[in-house]
Design an enzyme around this catalytic site. Sequence first.
Site, PDB file in Angstrom:
ATOM      1  N   THR A   1      -0.909   7.527  -1.196  1.00 31.94           N
ATOM      2  CA  THR A   1      -2.177   7.418  -1.916  1.00 31.94           C
ATOM      3  C   THR A   1      -3.085   6.325  -1.371  1.00 31.94           C
ATOM      4  OG1 THR A   1      -1.332   5.825  -3.522  1.00 31.94           O
ATOM      5  CG2 THR A   1      -0.985   8.173  -3.999  1.00 31.94           C
TER       6      THR A   1
ATOM      7  N   ASP B   1       3.013  -6.139  10.385  1.00 26.28           N
ATOM      8  CA  ASP B   1       4.015  -5.820  11.390  1.00 26.28           C
ATOM      9  C   ASP B   1       3.887  -6.714  12.614  1.00 26.28           C
ATOM     10  OD1 ASP B   1       5.269  -3.862   9.914  1.00 26.28           O
ATOM     11  OD2 ASP B   1       4.166  -2.195  10.811  1.00 26.28           O
TER      12      ASP B   1
ATOM     13  N   ASP C   1      -1.280  -2.856  12.517  1.00 25.55           N
ATOM     14  CA  ASP C   1      -0.816  -3.356  11.230  1.00 25.55           C
ATOM     15  C   ASP C   1      -0.577  -4.863  11.348  1.00 25.55           C
ATOM     16  OD1 ASP C   1       1.294  -4.198   9.205  1.00 25.55           O
ATOM     17  OD2 ASP C   1       0.896  -2.154   8.532  1.00 25.55           O
TER      18      ASP C   1
ATOM     19  N   ARG D   1       0.847  -1.194   0.000  1.00 27.55           N
ATOM     20  CA  ARG D   1       0.000   0.000   0.000  1.00 27.55           C
ATOM     21  C   ARG D   1       0.875   1.234   0.000  1.00 27.55           C
ATOM     22  NH1 ARG D   1      -4.569   1.100   4.559  1.00 27.55           N
ATOM     23  NH2 ARG D   1      -2.728   1.225   5.897  1.00 27.55           N
TER      24      ARG D   1
END
Length: 216
Positions: free
Chosen positions: A115, A210, A207, A111
């Site tokens: 954006t 992560d 996340d 990602r």
Amino acid sequence: MGKEVGMAAPVHVATHPMIQHKLGLMREAGCPSSEFRRLLGEIAMLLCYEVTRDLPLEQVPIETPLEPMMTPRIAGRKLVLAPVLRAGLGMLDGMLALLPAARVAHVGLYRDPATLQAVEYYFKAPSDVAERLVLVLDPMLATANSAVAAIDRFKARGCRSIRFVCLLAAPEGIARLQEKHPDVEVWTAAVDRALDEHGYIRPGLGDAGDRIFGTA
């Protein structure tokens, strides 16, 4: 199974107590990576049980130790499991525990932090993937940009039987996926409140990549 929400292809929310208990443990900020990975694998296995509930069966002849009989077997070609790299890898082993003969495709997407759009860097799938049911795996359905990009890629290869399996979903992600691919059913353990300004699911669990790989 659980409840279904949505007006396009169904969104199946797995409400089984074991799934919800394990998900609650994963949400805790203090959950170590080793435990997070183990719990994700276990939930993936339980979700696999749900997403394959309606696979077609055929009767085949066998010999038991006592006599011949007809017994049900899953019909058709073996499934394709398609983890979206890298976080989707955390769901793969749990799925393979129930589907050890499944083929595995890999979709490399990241990602863009500015954006929030998905950028592809790798794709590898079986040559006959169009003839198989594809389960796209990604723990988080947030903006749905990665999910849409992955499904776009498989449809470009001729796939018409695709299901999306995730751990958490946001309403915004569900809406976008249903807008772009209204034929694709979704299986998830929970639909959370909303996305924040950074595209993270709230309350979520942070996340997933992560936390799986200890890179936070």
